[in-house]
Design an enzyme around this catalytic site. Sequence first.
Site, mmCIF file in Angstrom:
data_model
loop_
_atom_site.group_PDB
_atom_site.id
_atom_site.type_symbol
_atom_site.label_atom_id
_atom_site.label_comp_id
_atom_site.label_asym_id
_atom_site.label_seq_id
_atom_site.Cartn_x
_atom_site.Cartn_y
_atom_site.Cartn_z
ATOM 1 N N THR A 127 123.960 75.852 -57.416
ATOM 2 C CA THR A 127 123.091 75.893 -56.240
ATOM 3 C C THR A 127 122.254 74.637 -56.032
ATOM 4 O OG1 THR A 127 121.078 76.968 -55.382
ATOM 5 C CG2 THR A 127 121.466 77.183 -57.715
ATOM 6 N N GLU A 129 119.316 74.736 -55.338
ATOM 7 C CA GLU A 129 118.000 75.002 -55.941
ATOM 8 C C GLU A 129 117.800 74.189 -57.217
ATOM 9 O OE1 GLU A 129 115.256 77.221 -55.111
ATOM 10 O OE2 GLU A 129 116.183 76.935 -53.160
ATOM 11 N N LYS A 155 119.912 79.152 -63.243
ATOM 12 C CA LYS A 155 121.148 78.543 -62.722
ATOM 13 C C LYS A 155 121.416 77.185 -63.379
ATOM 14 C CE LYS A 155 123.005 81.278 -59.480
ATOM 15 N NZ LYS A 155 124.425 81.593 -59.313
HETATM 16 P P1 NAP Z 1 124.521 87.990 -52.774
HETATM 17 O O1 NAP Z 1 124.925 88.387 -51.404
HETATM 18 O O2 NAP Z 1 123.155 88.291 -53.256
HETATM 19 O O3 NAP Z 1 125.582 88.633 -53.782
HETATM 20 C C1 NAP Z 1 125.354 88.670 -55.168
HETATM 21 C C2 NAP Z 1 126.421 89.515 -55.831
HETATM 22 O O4 NAP Z 1 126.138 89.566 -57.241
HETATM 23 C C3 NAP Z 1 126.461 90.979 -55.341
HETATM 24 O O5 NAP Z 1 127.801 91.401 -55.294
HETATM 25 C C4 NAP Z 1 125.722 91.720 -56.453
HETATM 26 O O6 NAP Z 1 126.114 93.060 -56.603
HETATM 27 C C5 NAP Z 1 126.196 90.926 -57.657
HETATM 28 N N1 NAP Z 1 125.355 91.144 -58.840
HETATM 29 C C6 NAP Z 1 124.015 91.016 -58.939
HETATM 30 N N2 NAP Z 1 123.607 91.321 -60.196
HETATM 31 C C7 NAP Z 1 124.721 91.653 -60.891
HETATM 32 C C8 NAP Z 1 124.967 92.071 -62.222
HETATM 33 N N3 NAP Z 1 123.968 92.234 -63.111
HETATM 34 N N4 NAP Z 1 126.243 92.334 -62.601
HETATM 35 C C9 NAP Z 1 127.261 92.206 -61.705
HETATM 36 N N5 NAP Z 1 127.098 91.830 -60.433
HETATM 37 C C10 NAP Z 1 125.843 91.550 -60.030
HETATM 38 O O7 NAP Z 1 124.732 86.418 -52.985
HETATM 39 P P2 NAP Z 1 125.632 85.379 -52.147
HETATM 40 O O8 NAP Z 1 124.798 84.789 -51.080
HETATM 41 O O9 NAP Z 1 126.934 85.996 -51.840
HETATM 42 O O10 NAP Z 1 125.808 84.226 -53.241
HETATM 43 C C11 NAP Z 1 126.894 84.250 -54.164
HETATM 44 C C12 NAP Z 1 126.558 83.361 -55.345
HETATM 45 O O11 NAP Z 1 126.326 82.023 -54.908
HETATM 46 C C13 NAP Z 1 125.324 83.747 -56.138
HETATM 47 O O12 NAP Z 1 125.566 83.424 -57.489
HETATM 48 C C14 NAP Z 1 124.231 82.845 -55.584
HETATM 49 O O13 NAP Z 1 123.211 82.649 -56.553
HETATM 50 C C15 NAP Z 1 125.023 81.590 -55.315
HETATM 51 N N6 NAP Z 1 124.547 80.729 -54.241
HETATM 52 C C16 NAP Z 1 124.350 81.236 -52.990
HETATM 53 C C17 NAP Z 1 123.962 80.406 -51.959
HETATM 54 C C18 NAP Z 1 123.744 80.924 -50.560
HETATM 55 O O14 NAP Z 1 123.122 80.203 -49.763
HETATM 56 N N7 NAP Z 1 124.253 82.079 -50.211
HETATM 57 C C19 NAP Z 1 123.787 79.028 -52.208
HETATM 58 C C20 NAP Z 1 124.011 78.546 -53.488
HETATM 59 C C21 NAP Z 1 124.409 79.403 -54.490
HETATM 60 P P3 NAP Z 1 125.350 94.266 -55.824
HETATM 61 O O15 NAP Z 1 126.018 94.340 -54.477
HETATM 62 O O16 NAP Z 1 125.626 95.429 -56.696
HETATM 63 O O17 NAP Z 1 123.907 93.885 -55.743
HETATM 64 N N1 GDD Z 2 113.115 84.826 -47.827
HETATM 65 C C1 GDD Z 2 112.142 84.305 -47.045
HETATM 66 N N2 GDD Z 2 111.380 85.143 -46.291
HETATM 67 N N3 GDD Z 2 111.966 82.961 -47.037
HETATM 68 C C2 GDD Z 2 111.023 82.462 -46.221
HETATM 69 C C3 GDD Z 2 110.215 83.265 -45.410
HETATM 70 C C4 GDD Z 2 110.403 84.674 -45.454
HETATM 71 O O1 GDD Z 2 109.721 85.446 -44.786
HETATM 72 N N4 GDD Z 2 109.400 82.467 -44.692
HETATM 73 C C5 GDD Z 2 109.659 81.204 -45.041
HETATM 74 N N5 GDD Z 2 110.643 81.192 -45.974
HETATM 75 C C6 GDD Z 2 111.174 79.987 -46.635
HETATM 76 C C7 GDD Z 2 111.194 80.076 -48.159
HETATM 77 O O2 GDD Z 2 109.905 79.811 -48.709
HETATM 78 C C8 GDD Z 2 112.229 79.000 -48.478
HETATM 79 O O3 GDD Z 2 111.583 77.751 -48.541
HETATM 80 C C9 GDD Z 2 113.173 79.037 -47.279
HETATM 81 O O4 GDD Z 2 112.510 79.805 -46.261
HETATM 82 C C10 GDD Z 2 114.531 79.675 -47.554
HETATM 83 O O5 GDD Z 2 114.335 80.915 -48.191
HETATM 84 P P1 GDD Z 2 115.570 81.938 -48.434
HETATM 85 O O6 GDD Z 2 116.271 82.206 -47.170
HETATM 86 O O7 GDD Z 2 115.023 83.111 -49.188
HETATM 87 O O8 GDD Z 2 116.600 81.104 -49.321
HETATM 88 P P2 GDD Z 2 116.394 80.135 -50.572
HETATM 89 O O9 GDD Z 2 116.618 78.745 -50.085
HETATM 90 O O10 GDD Z 2 115.144 80.417 -51.288
HETATM 91 O O11 GDD Z 2 117.587 80.592 -51.522
HETATM 92 C C11 GDD Z 2 118.920 80.740 -51.001
HETATM 93 O O12 GDD Z 2 119.597 79.500 -51.036
HETATM 94 C C12 GDD Z 2 119.807 78.952 -52.345
HETATM 95 C C13 GDD Z 2 120.540 77.615 -52.176
HETATM 96 O O13 GDD Z 2 119.623 76.607 -51.882
HETATM 97 C C14 GDD Z 2 119.609 81.795 -51.855
HETATM 98 O O14 GDD Z 2 120.839 82.118 -51.259
HETATM 99 C C15 GDD Z 2 119.882 81.281 -53.256
HETATM 100 O O15 GDD Z 2 120.711 82.211 -53.959
HETATM 101 C C16 GDD Z 2 120.625 79.939 -53.161
HETATM 102 O O16 GDD Z 2 120.871 79.421 -54.451
#
Ligand code: NAP
Ligand code: GDD
Length: 362
Positions: A127, A129, A155
Amino acid sequence: MKTALITGVTGQDGSFLAELLLSKGYEVHGTIRRSSVDFRERISHLESMDHFHLHYADMTDSMSVMQVVGKVRPDEIYNLAAQSHVQVSFDSPEFTADVDAVGVLRILEAVRLTGLADKCRIYQASTSELYGKVEEVPQNENTPFHPYSPYAVAKLYGFWIVKEYREAYGMFCCSGILFNHESERRGETFVTRKITLAAARIAQGKQDKLYLGNLSSKRDWGYAPDYVECMWRILQHDTPDDFVIATGEQHTVREFAELAFRNVGINLRWEGEGADEKGVDRATGKVLVEVSPDFYRPTDVVNLWGDPTKARALLGWNPQKTSFAELVKIMTDSDMAKVAAERAGESVRTNLAEYLEKGIVK
Ligand code: NAP
Ligand code: GDD
């Protein structure tokens, strides 16, 4: 026919990746967690397909991970399972470390101990992050990491243990350093989906106001289906490597909200600063967006902007396939239709939306 195992198949990315791999002729296995209620909304349309299979496994339970890897003996593993919410990682840091850090080790060891180290390629969902309190803008594969939340620290372990197993055992394991990617399937507590759902509900008279945290936070937001394609490309590359996956474009939370509201027919103007900033409907003068410090984070990552040059050059991936404006439109259109269906009694409103509205869930 190749066999793939996706951990976290019920998540946003897992569901899109399963669709992609099925369309490419893969035998697709996914892991789900045991719980008292089934939440498989994102994959219910796949469950009757011949080449799609589900197994119980929890990333905190080595035996279940070992069992599923040994049974499926996959050619490719996509380790997407994680506690993926940054704010939640401050509330549950130990659980986050168990799943997001040690969970990665459990996958790698399961592959090694079942004798699959030479055959199985592994993708780790890393990520942006990791860059956290950024030391360079934009960020590329050489930018130093500075994790800034319990999630990011967990991570970081995942990233380094993957690199270690690649070098120590010659395993084909890779990290995709993915910047934020969103979709109509995004969880409702992430900021983009929280905004599009609220905009749709406000436009249709089902909600009065949206409360947000840091409006000035900047993200490089892409569309999730484009990003899962890149995960697949990373594992088809000749050599195992790590890649930044991003659009190369940056926007604030404020800009995202402005565009989402415009898409549902509401033009906002911003008044005030910091915690006093408000989004006002230009037509009616009503305050529709307010800042609530409840949504501020103990440490917030505020300047993510990715440089996808390497992925474009080596993987032939197009970072601009879906524009920012298209992404926001896909999400707002989908939520407008969802809210309209709820109003018509065709589907039941989720408790989560209710909790969000009342501020019970962040
Ligand atoms: P998500 O929608 O939150 O999905 C997470 C998945 O992990 C769900 O299927 C959840 O299952 C499963 N999970 C959570 N805890 C678990 C455990 N203890 N054992 C087995 N499964 C578990 O996340 P996503 O947005 O698809 O992201 C996929 C991956 O990419 C994650 O690793 C996230 O950290 C990473 N990532 C995401 C982003 C982004 O912007 N979306 C960016 C960078 C990296 P349940 O349905 O049962 O909760
Ligand atoms: N969730 C949330 N809710 N975020 C808010 C809000 C709110 O009401 N208001 C402002 N934000 C700001 C957060 O402080 C953060 O700076 C930004 O919006 C994005 O927040 P999220 O959408 O929760 O995502 P994230 O960037 O913290 O994390 C997501 O992206 C990562 C990759 O950069 C997740 O998908 C992580 O799993 C992933 O690794």
